[in-house]
Design a protein around this motif. Structure first.
Motif, mmCIF file in Angstrom:
data_model
loop_
_atom_site.group_PDB
_atom_site.id
_atom_site.type_symbol
_atom_site.label_atom_id
_atom_site.label_comp_id
_atom_site.label_asym_id
_atom_site.label_seq_id
_atom_site.Cartn_x
_atom_site.Cartn_y
_atom_site.Cartn_z
ATOM 1 N N ILE A 1 0.957 -1.069 0.343
ATOM 2 C CA ILE A 1 0.355 0.169 -0.251
ATOM 3 C C ILE A 1 0.295 1.236 -0.122
ATOM 4 C CG2 ILE A 1 -1.730 0.813 1.382
ATOM 5 C CD1 ILE A 1 -3.194 -1.653 2.064
ATOM 6 N N VAL A 2 1.809 0.945 1.128
ATOM 7 C CA VAL A 2 3.106 2.429 1.053
ATOM 8 C C VAL A 2 3.568 2.396 -0.534
ATOM 9 C CG1 VAL A 2 4.762 3.332 2.284
ATOM 10 C CG2 VAL A 2 3.306 2.393 3.434
ATOM 11 N N ALA A 3 4.028 1.554 -0.594
ATOM 12 C CA ALA A 3 4.887 1.462 -2.049
ATOM 13 C C ALA A 3 4.036 2.111 -3.464
ATOM 14 C CB ALA A 3 5.031 0.314 -2.320
ATOM 15 N N ARG A 4 2.373 1.646 -3.221
ATOM 16 C CA ARG A 4 1.925 2.487 -4.253
ATOM 17 C C ARG A 4 2.029 3.670 -4.238
ATOM 18 N NH1 ARG A 4 -1.942 -0.023 -7.538
ATOM 19 N NH2 ARG A 4 -0.979 -1.176 -7.612
ATOM 20 N N ALA A 5 1.391 4.510 -3.420
ATOM 21 C CA ALA A 5 1.092 5.143 -2.565
ATOM 22 C C ALA A 5 2.493 6.324 -2.760
ATOM 23 C CB ALA A 5 0.894 6.082 -1.282
ATOM 24 N N TRP A 6 3.505 6.060 -2.926
ATOM 25 C CA TRP A 6 4.557 6.344 -3.366
ATOM 26 C C TRP A 6 5.010 6.883 -4.567
ATOM 27 C CZ3 TRP A 6 8.752 3.761 0.130
ATOM 28 C CH2 TRP A 6 8.904 4.067 1.634
ATOM 29 N N THR A 7 4.058 6.067 -5.353
ATOM 30 C CA THR A 7 4.534 5.778 -6.947
ATOM 31 C C THR A 7 3.289 6.366 -7.746
ATOM 32 O OG1 THR A 7 3.771 3.605 -6.964
ATOM 33 C CG2 THR A 7 6.203 4.284 -6.880
ATOM 34 N N ASP A 8 2.161 6.590 -6.647
ATOM 35 C CA ASP A 8 1.256 7.418 -7.509
ATOM 36 C C ASP A 8 0.130 7.765 -7.306
ATOM 37 O OD1 ASP A 8 -1.665 7.268 -8.845
ATOM 38 O OD2 ASP A 8 -1.412 4.945 -8.655
ATOM 39 N N PRO A 9 0.335 9.489 -7.292
ATOM 40 C CA PRO A 9 -0.285 9.921 -6.111
ATOM 41 C C PRO A 9 -1.335 9.812 -5.954
ATOM 42 C CG PRO A 9 1.661 10.991 -7.970
ATOM 43 C CD PRO A 9 1.229 10.143 -8.137
ATOM 44 N N GLY A 10 -2.236 10.034 -7.213
ATOM 45 C CA GLY A 10 -3.493 9.511 -6.971
ATOM 46 C C GLY A 10 -4.111 9.249 -6.380
ATOM 47 N N TYR A 11 -3.376 7.584 -5.898
ATOM 48 C CA TYR A 11 -3.708 7.037 -5.464
ATOM 49 C C TYR A 11 -4.166 6.618 -3.662
ATOM 50 C CZ TYR A 11 -3.673 2.322 -2.071
ATOM 51 O OH TYR A 11 -3.879 1.763 -1.887
ATOM 52 N N GLN B 1 -3.716 10.605 -2.917
ATOM 53 C CA GLN B 1 -4.799 11.043 -2.360
ATOM 54 C C GLN B 1 -5.890 10.136 -1.995
ATOM 55 O OE1 GLN B 1 -4.690 14.265 -1.913
ATOM 56 N NE2 GLN B 1 -6.461 14.607 -0.930
ATOM 57 N N ARG B 2 -6.184 9.439 -3.214
ATOM 58 C CA ARG B 2 -7.460 8.164 -2.857
ATOM 59 C C ARG B 2 -7.363 7.895 -0.983
ATOM 60 N NH1 ARG B 2 -6.479 6.957 -8.467
ATOM 61 N NH2 ARG B 2 -6.016 5.070 -7.885
ATOM 62 N N LEU B 3 -6.174 7.502 -1.134
ATOM 63 C CA LEU B 3 -5.662 6.616 0.630
ATOM 64 C C LEU B 3 -6.337 7.147 1.722
ATOM 65 C CD1 LEU B 3 -4.983 3.696 1.098
ATOM 66 C CD2 LEU B 3 -2.499 4.920 1.544
ATOM 67 N N LEU B 4 -5.650 8.337 1.145
ATOM 68 C CA LEU B 4 -6.189 9.351 2.539
ATOM 69 C C LEU B 4 -7.695 9.551 2.841
ATOM 70 C CD1 LEU B 4 -2.793 11.466 1.777
ATOM 71 C CD2 LEU B 4 -3.610 10.008 3.463
ATOM 72 N N GLU B 5 -8.461 9.705 1.827
ATOM 73 C CA GLU B 5 -9.482 10.173 1.570
ATOM 74 C C GLU B 5 -10.792 8.864 1.963
ATOM 75 O OE1 GLU B 5 -10.643 11.559 -2.419
ATOM 76 O OE2 GLU B 5 -9.110 13.736 -2.109
ATOM 77 N N ASP B 6 -10.511 8.234 1.057
ATOM 78 C CA ASP B 6 -10.600 6.173 1.903
ATOM 79 C C ASP B 6 -10.278 5.575 1.699
ATOM 80 O OD1 ASP B 6 -13.016 4.589 1.984
ATOM 81 O OD2 ASP B 6 -14.659 6.041 0.570
ATOM 82 N N THR B 7 -9.400 5.307 2.843
ATOM 83 C CA THR B 7 -8.905 4.253 2.956
ATOM 84 C C THR B 7 -8.832 2.951 2.368
ATOM 85 O OG1 THR B 7 -7.451 5.518 4.493
ATOM 86 C CG2 THR B 7 -6.768 3.100 4.423
ATOM 87 N N PRO B 8 -10.096 2.345 2.751
ATOM 88 C CA PRO B 8 -10.264 1.198 3.001
ATOM 89 C C PRO B 8 -11.343 0.664 1.438
ATOM 90 C CG PRO B 8 -11.966 2.116 5.296
ATOM 91 C CD PRO B 8 -11.258 3.260 4.100
ATOM 92 N N LYS B 9 -11.462 1.878 0.826
ATOM 93 C CA LYS B 9 -11.550 1.669 -0.539
ATOM 94 C C LYS B 9 -10.590 1.693 -1.588
ATOM 95 C CE LYS B 9 -14.755 4.196 -3.884
ATOM 96 N NZ LYS B 9 -14.938 5.553 -5.124
#
Length: 205
Positions: free
Chosen positions: A56-66, A68-76
């Motif tokens: 999850i963290v690695a995807r967040a580092w490499t995909d800014p859109g992801y 943002q989505r992770l911070l806004e709606d983590t389970p989704k």
């Protein structure tokens, strides 16, 4: 890391003996099968563990859109990665991510609940009342003891995981890692970094 809150060998041996005795009694009474405990441990070795959080963290580092989505709606956002079934159970409900930055450092403590599917089984020191209470009272001192000095201009936010929200941290991406693949980045992420008590080290040249 855990040596700051280490227990002596006698306490560890006594705890292990009690666990074995309780397991034997429950098996004898038919409450557990003979392989029940092994099955649970295998689940946390292969299905639910810090390797999920690292992805999850690695995807967040490499995909800014992801990110943002992770911070806004983590389970989704977590569901986008198509983890095995069970990520939303066994202490995985109501997960919420917070992100470290140059101006904010997040520390997660756990009074009641812990996001097992992304962090794995909690270490003993993390459940220690001393760690929890000091994490609230003097988080900068605790972080410094863990080797994470936080500059005076950086805000420290402390989050308490509970049945309502189970927090984990998106640590800052390490320097000199632009050349790494998502899989290689995930290999750098530790449970401690996702608790906020460690930084992710830069890759070895």
């Amino acid at each position: 890391m855990s040596s700051l809150f280490a227990y002596d060998d006698d306490r560890e041996a006594a705890s292990a003996a009690r666990v074995r005795a309780l397991e034997a009694l429950l098996i004898e009474k038919g409450v557990l099968g003979s392989d029940s405990v092994d099955a649970v441990l295998a689940h946390f070795d292969t299905v639910a563990g810090p390797f999920n959080g690292a992805r999850i963290v690695a995807r967040a580092w490499t995909d800014p859109g992801y990110r943002q989505r992770l911070l806004e709606d983590t389970p989704k956002a977590i569901a986008e990665l198509h983890f095995p079934l069970g990520m939303d159970g066994a202490e995985g409900e109501h997960m919420k991510a917070v992100a470290n930055s140059a101006t904010v450092h997040n520390l997660v403590i756990c009074t009641l609940c812990y996001p097992w599917p992304v962090l794995g089984l909690p270490p003993y020191w993390y459940k220690d009342p001393v760690f929890r209470s000091r994490g609230v009272r003097e988080p900068r001192a605790v972080l410094r003891e863990f080797g994470v000095p936080v500059a005076a201009g950086v805000e420290v936010k402390v989050w308490d995981s509970s049945a309502q929200i189970r927090w984990f941290v998106i640590p800052e991406r390490p320097a000199d890692s632009a050349h790494l693949s998502e899989e290689e980045l995930a290999a750098l992420v530790t449970p401690e970094a996702m608790m906020g008590v460690a930084l992710v080290p830069s890759p070895v040249p």
